[in-house]
Motif scaffolding. Structure first.
Motif, mmCIF file in Angstrom:
data_model
loop_
_atom_site.group_PDB
_atom_site.id
_atom_site.type_symbol
_atom_site.label_atom_id
_atom_site.label_comp_id
_atom_site.label_asym_id
_atom_site.label_seq_id
_atom_site.Cartn_x
_atom_site.Cartn_y
_atom_site.Cartn_z
ATOM 1 N N GLY A 36 -0.002 37.299 16.052
ATOM 2 C CA GLY A 36 -0.195 36.794 14.699
ATOM 3 C C GLY A 36 -1.476 36.009 14.508
ATOM 4 N N LEU A 37 -2.398 36.058 15.461
ATOM 5 C CA LEU A 37 -3.623 35.286 15.361
ATOM 6 C C LEU A 37 -4.367 35.594 14.073
ATOM 7 C CD1 LEU A 37 -5.597 33.346 16.828
ATOM 8 C CD2 LEU A 37 -6.683 35.363 17.768
ATOM 9 N N ASN A 38 -4.412 36.853 13.679
ATOM 10 C CA ASN A 38 -5.147 37.227 12.480
ATOM 11 C C ASN A 38 -4.369 36.979 11.197
ATOM 12 O OD1 ASN A 38 -7.415 38.026 13.902
ATOM 13 N ND2 ASN A 38 -6.497 40.003 14.367
ATOM 14 N N ALA A 39 -3.142 36.507 11.301
ATOM 15 C CA ALA A 39 -2.355 36.196 10.117
ATOM 16 C C ALA A 39 -2.841 34.908 9.463
ATOM 17 C CB ALA A 39 -0.876 36.070 10.483
ATOM 18 N N ASN A 40 -3.491 34.028 10.208
ATOM 19 C CA ASN A 40 -3.984 32.777 9.663
ATOM 20 C C ASN A 40 -5.317 33.031 8.970
ATOM 21 O OD1 ASN A 40 -4.965 30.220 9.142
ATOM 22 N ND2 ASN A 40 -4.238 29.387 11.071
ATOM 23 N N THR A 41 -5.363 32.838 7.664
ATOM 24 C CA THR A 41 -6.591 33.096 6.914
ATOM 25 C C THR A 41 -7.530 31.899 6.916
ATOM 26 O OG1 THR A 41 -5.525 32.424 4.852
ATOM 27 C CG2 THR A 41 -5.465 34.776 5.421
ATOM 28 N N ASN A 42 -7.100 30.758 7.460
ATOM 29 C CA ASN A 42 -7.938 29.566 7.482
ATOM 30 C C ASN A 42 -8.792 29.446 8.726
ATOM 31 O OD1 ASN A 42 -6.840 28.784 5.066
ATOM 32 N ND2 ASN A 42 -5.415 27.337 5.965
ATOM 33 N N CYS A 43 -8.254 29.872 9.885
ATOM 34 C CA CYS A 43 -8.999 29.648 11.120
ATOM 35 C C CYS A 43 -8.579 30.611 12.228
ATOM 36 C CB CYS A 43 -8.841 28.208 11.592
ATOM 37 S SG CYS A 43 -7.202 27.760 12.164
ATOM 38 N N ARG A 44 -9.410 30.654 13.265
ATOM 39 C CA ARG A 44 -9.137 31.430 14.466
ATOM 40 C C ARG A 44 -9.468 30.560 15.666
ATOM 41 N NH1 ARG A 44 -8.118 34.462 10.769
ATOM 42 N NH2 ARG A 44 -8.676 36.623 10.457
ATOM 43 N N ARG A 45 -8.576 30.513 16.628
ATOM 44 C CA ARG A 45 -8.821 29.797 17.888
ATOM 45 C C ARG A 45 -7.881 30.360 18.935
ATOM 46 N NH1 ARG A 45 -4.567 26.686 18.546
ATOM 47 N NH2 ARG A 45 -3.496 25.887 16.748
ATOM 48 N N PRO A 46 -8.272 30.293 20.210
ATOM 49 C CA PRO A 46 -7.405 30.831 21.262
ATOM 50 C C PRO A 46 -6.252 29.881 21.559
ATOM 51 C CG PRO A 46 -9.364 29.892 22.231
ATOM 52 C CD PRO A 46 -9.552 29.819 20.735
ATOM 53 N N HIS A 47 -5.199 30.418 22.126
ATOM 54 C CA HIS A 47 -4.102 29.609 22.632
ATOM 55 C C HIS A 47 -4.541 29.002 23.957
ATOM 56 C CE1 HIS A 47 -1.126 31.105 19.756
ATOM 57 N NE2 HIS A 47 -1.745 32.260 19.884
ATOM 58 N N CYS A 68 -7.827 23.601 9.931
ATOM 59 C CA CYS A 68 -7.251 24.310 11.075
ATOM 60 C C CYS A 68 -6.390 23.322 11.848
ATOM 61 C CB CYS A 68 -8.356 24.867 11.961
ATOM 62 S SG CYS A 68 -7.749 26.014 13.215
ATOM 63 N N GLY A 69 -5.130 23.666 12.053
ATOM 64 C CA GLY A 69 -4.199 22.748 12.691
ATOM 65 C C GLY A 69 -3.866 23.099 14.129
ATOM 66 N N PHE A 70 -3.372 22.103 14.848
ATOM 67 C CA PHE A 70 -2.895 22.229 16.225
ATOM 68 C C PHE A 70 -1.487 21.660 16.279
ATOM 69 C CE2 PHE A 70 -7.452 21.808 16.562
ATOM 70 C CZ PHE A 70 -7.812 22.669 17.577
ATOM 71 N N ASN A 71 -0.555 22.373 16.902
ATOM 72 C CA ASN A 71 0.787 21.849 17.143
ATOM 73 C C ASN A 71 0.922 21.653 18.644
ATOM 74 O OD1 ASN A 71 3.441 21.244 17.498
ATOM 75 N ND2 ASN A 71 4.241 22.968 16.341
ATOM 76 N N PHE A 72 0.751 20.419 19.105
ATOM 77 C CA PHE A 72 0.736 20.137 20.531
ATOM 78 C C PHE A 72 2.118 20.137 21.165
ATOM 79 C CE2 PHE A 72 -3.144 17.923 18.987
ATOM 80 C CZ PHE A 72 -4.042 18.824 19.517
ATOM 81 N N GLN A 73 3.179 20.029 20.385
ATOM 82 C CA GLN A 73 4.531 20.034 20.940
ATOM 83 C C GLN A 73 4.850 21.360 21.605
ATOM 84 O OE1 GLN A 73 7.425 18.074 18.767
ATOM 85 N NE2 GLN A 73 9.034 18.493 20.214
ATOM 86 N N THR A 74 4.241 22.446 21.161
ATOM 87 C CA THR A 74 4.505 23.751 21.762
ATOM 88 C C THR A 74 3.974 23.827 23.193
ATOM 89 O OG1 THR A 74 2.446 24.704 20.908
ATOM 90 C CG2 THR A 74 4.415 24.913 19.523
ATOM 91 N N LEU A 75 3.110 22.899 23.593
ATOM 92 C CA LEU A 75 2.557 22.889 24.945
ATOM 93 C C LEU A 75 3.463 22.186 25.947
ATOM 94 C CD1 LEU A 75 -1.129 21.947 24.101
ATOM 95 C CD2 LEU A 75 -0.221 24.207 24.617
ATOM 96 N N GLY A 76 4.356 21.349 25.473
ATOM 97 C CA GLY A 76 5.206 20.565 26.369
ATOM 98 C C GLY A 76 5.497 19.218 25.756
ATOM 99 N N PRO A 77 6.021 18.294 26.545
ATOM 100 C CA PRO A 77 6.380 16.960 26.015
ATOM 101 C C PRO A 77 5.127 16.154 25.676
ATOM 102 C CG PRO A 77 6.798 17.075 28.379
ATOM 103 C CD PRO A 77 6.366 18.429 27.947
ATOM 104 N N PHE A 78 4.665 16.289 24.433
ATOM 105 C CA PHE A 78 3.446 15.640 23.964
ATOM 106 C C PHE A 78 3.660 14.131 23.848
ATOM 107 C CE2 PHE A 78 0.469 14.569 20.410
ATOM 108 C CZ PHE A 78 -0.702 14.880 21.074
ATOM 109 N N ALA A 79 2.689 13.354 24.340
ATOM 110 C CA ALA A 79 2.821 11.891 24.342
ATOM 111 C C ALA A 79 1.668 11.210 23.616
ATOM 112 C CB ALA A 79 2.917 11.391 25.786
#
Length: 142
Positions: A36-47, A68-79
């Motif tokens: 779904g990377l190309n589904a975002n019409t605002n930005c592109r960045r790698p995982h 362009c947003g980042f959801n850090f919780q998907t990476l693990g227990p974000f502190a």
């Protein structure tokens, strides 16, 4: 004795699979499709993923006057995080405890950069971090 290999077998010997490629480039995830990377019409960045104490440098393209947003919780227990270098031509800030967003200045197109130290807790509750360095290219449209 002659050994004949098919092209696929030869490639399998010489080319690492995606799991091996991940181990060779810590901090990055290797996907066989774009998820779904190309589904975002605002930005592109790698995982990317967590690698203790490492520097992760990623490119990011952002459409002019978009964010362009980042959801850090998907990476693990974000502190939490600490901004090390703020962008010169925009802003980078937390939206809530696990989400951050980059916004270019109004009307700006061109290059920008920011850096942040991201903190996570490992399985034993010990705090670890990584440095995220983002090279931004703000373009008129994606």
């Amino acid at each position: 004795m002659t050994i004949l290999l098919s092209l696929a077998a030869f490639a399998a010997i010489l080319l690492p699979d995606s799991a091996s490629a991940d181990k060779m480039r810590p901090g990055y995830k290797n996907y066989r499709n774009v998820h779904g990377l190309n589904a975002n019409t605002n930005c592109r960045r790698p995982h990317f993923n967590i690698c203790q104490g490492c520097n992760i440098v990623i490119p990011m393209r952002v459409a002019q006057d978009r964010s362009c947003g980042f959801n850090f919780q998907t990476l693990g227990p974000f502190a939490g995080q600490e901004v090390i270098a703020s962008p010169s031509n925009g802003s980078y800030s937390l939206v809530n405890t696990t989400t951050a967003v980059y916004r270019p200045s109004a009307g700006f197109t061109g290059r920008d950069h920011f850096e942040s130290r991201l903190y996570f807790e490992d399985g034993s509750g010990k705090r670890t971090f990584l440095i995220l360095k983002v090279n931004v290219n703000v373009v008129p449209s994606l």
